[in-house]
Design a protein around this motif. Structure first.
Motif, PDB file in Angstrom:
ATOM      1  N   MET A   1       0.924  -1.233  -0.063  1.00  0.00           N
ATOM      2  CA  MET A   1      -0.181  -0.055  -0.010  1.00  0.00           C
ATOM      3  C   MET A   1       1.086   1.179   0.075  1.00  0.00           C
ATOM      4  SD  MET A   1      -3.092  -1.185   2.536  1.00  0.00           S
ATOM      5  CE  MET A   1      -4.055   0.450   2.460  1.00  0.00           C
ATOM      6  N   ILE A   2       2.082   1.043  -0.491  1.00  0.00           N
ATOM      7  CA  ILE A   2       2.965   2.362  -0.908  1.00  0.00           C
ATOM      8  C   ILE A   2       2.928   2.746  -2.362  1.00  0.00           C
ATOM      9  CG2 ILE A   2       5.393   3.037  -0.869  1.00  0.00           C
ATOM     10  CD1 ILE A   2       5.601   0.882   1.479  1.00  0.00           C
ATOM     11  N   PHE A   3       2.906   4.199  -2.415  1.00  0.00           N
ATOM     12  CA  PHE A   3       2.783   4.704  -3.631  1.00  0.00           C
ATOM     13  C   PHE A   3       4.053   4.802  -4.204  1.00  0.00           C
ATOM     14  CE2 PHE A   3      -1.257   5.871  -1.829  1.00  0.00           C
ATOM     15  CZ  PHE A   3      -2.010   5.678  -2.761  1.00  0.00           C
ATOM     16  N   THR A   4       4.327   4.370  -5.503  1.00  0.00           N
ATOM     17  CA  THR A   4       5.709   4.338  -6.015  1.00  0.00           C
ATOM     18  C   THR A   4       6.020   5.625  -7.227  1.00  0.00           C
ATOM     19  OG1 THR A   4       5.005   2.974  -8.058  1.00  0.00           O
ATOM     20  CG2 THR A   4       5.956   1.811  -5.947  1.00  0.00           C
ATOM     21  N   PHE A   5       5.003   6.253  -7.463  1.00  0.00           N
ATOM     22  CA  PHE A   5       5.003   7.453  -8.095  1.00  0.00           C
ATOM     23  C   PHE A   5       3.724   8.203  -7.914  1.00  0.00           C
ATOM     24  CE2 PHE A   5       4.575   9.602 -12.210  1.00  0.00           C
ATOM     25  CZ  PHE A   5       5.749  10.219 -12.665  1.00  0.00           C
ATOM     26  N   VAL A   6       4.095   9.667  -8.009  1.00  0.00           N
ATOM     27  CA  VAL A   6       3.064  10.691  -7.902  1.00  0.00           C
ATOM     28  C   VAL A   6       3.172  11.747  -8.963  1.00  0.00           C
ATOM     29  CG1 VAL A   6       1.847  12.464  -6.550  1.00  0.00           C
ATOM     30  CG2 VAL A   6       2.846  10.508  -5.351  1.00  0.00           C
TER      31      VAL A   6
ATOM     32  N   PHE B   1       1.011  12.089  -0.005  1.00  0.00           N
ATOM     33  CA  PHE B   1       1.442  11.021  -0.449  1.00  0.00           C
ATOM     34  C   PHE B   1       3.047  10.551   0.000  1.00  0.00           C
ATOM     35  CE2 PHE B   1      -1.433  11.502  -3.787  1.00  0.00           C
ATOM     36  CZ  PHE B   1      -1.725  10.329  -4.392  1.00  0.00           C
ATOM     37  N   ALA B   2       3.548  11.381   0.664  1.00  0.00           N
ATOM     38  CA  ALA B   2       5.039  11.275   1.058  1.00  0.00           C
ATOM     39  C   ALA B   2       4.607  10.886   2.721  1.00  0.00           C
ATOM     40  CB  ALA B   2       5.883  12.470   0.995  1.00  0.00           C
TER      41      ALA B   2
ATOM     42  N   MET C   1       5.938   2.595   5.299  1.00  0.00           N
ATOM     43  CA  MET C   1       7.306   2.220   5.299  1.00  0.00           C
ATOM     44  C   MET C   1       7.996   2.019   6.708  1.00  0.00           C
ATOM     45  SD  MET C   1       8.391   4.254   2.063  1.00  0.00           S
ATOM     46  CE  MET C   1      10.071   3.700   1.837  1.00  0.00           C
ATOM     47  N   GLN C   2       7.568   2.604   7.352  1.00  0.00           N
ATOM     48  CA  GLN C   2       8.048   2.780   8.946  1.00  0.00           C
ATOM     49  C   GLN C   2       7.507   1.938   9.929  1.00  0.00           C
ATOM     50  OE1 GLN C   2      11.314   4.046   9.602  1.00  0.00           O
ATOM     51  NE2 GLN C   2      11.113   4.524   7.507  1.00  0.00           N
TER      52      GLN C   2
END
Length: 191
Positions: free
Chosen positions: A1-6, A122-123, A130-131
């Motif tokens: 569930m992490i975005f790789t590109f915005v 998003f960040a 991620m953490q």
């Protein structure tokens, strides 16, 4: 569930496939094309072309369509597996929008500020995931995924794309159509 590109900065009414076409064709965008033998899942609004795997059209697709009814044909089995995987993407957007309501109704800031707000949201979303920080929204989403089976393991042993040169246009579409057929047949025979 992490975005790789915005890619922020388009009007909300712009069609997703138009934005993708623009970002893929812009060599300065930094868009991470999938590595060879990999592909992104996309919905039926996108072209089924090299690197982007779309579901079968005019066939049951949404998870709710399968509640209480098994997938019968190879196309339905493929679409069901595809929808279960794509559901992770939808859940990620759900968490993002729940955490940052400003994304649903952007305040009337200048354009550059609006763009920066989107990127920052998003960040922060990615940082929390991620953490592995304790987070009620992610925990709730993970629990609901476990209970409804939307992240099932039906997709093991799916064939990879062959060692084929990256191509666009008709050849790329035919390649992905053939790959989708291989996956659909594999899912049909594995159940």
């Amino acid at each position: 569930m992490i975005f790789t590109f915005v890619w922020a900065g388009w009007e909300g009414v712009a069609h997703d496939s138009r934005i993708l076409t623009e970002v893929v064709s812009d060599v300065d965008s930094g868009f991470p094309l999938p590595p060879r033998n990999k592909y992104y899942l996309c919905d039926a609004a996108y072209a089924n072309t090299r690197g982007f795997l779309a579901p079968y059209r005019n066939t049951r697709y949404w998870l709710a369509d399968f509640r209480g009814q098994r997938a019968l044909t190879k196309e339905e089995k493929f679409n069901h597996a595809h929808a279960k995987l794509r559901n992770v993407i939808e859940r990620a957007y759900g968490v993002l929008k729940a955490r940052f309501p400003i994304l649903k109704q952007m305040a009337p800031y200048v354009f550059s500020t609006q763009r920066d707000i989107v990127i920052a949201c998003f960040a922060v979303h990615n940082f929390i995931r991620m953490q592995k920080l304790e987070d009620q929204l992610f925990e709730q989403c993970d629990r609901s995924a476990d209970s409804d089976g939307s992240d099932g393991e039906e997709n093991e042993n799916i064939p990879e794309a062959s060692q084929h040169e990256s191509q666009q246009g008709t050849q790329g579409a035919q390649f992905m159509t053939n790959l989708r057929e291989q996956i659909a047949l594999k899912l049909l025979t594995s159940s």
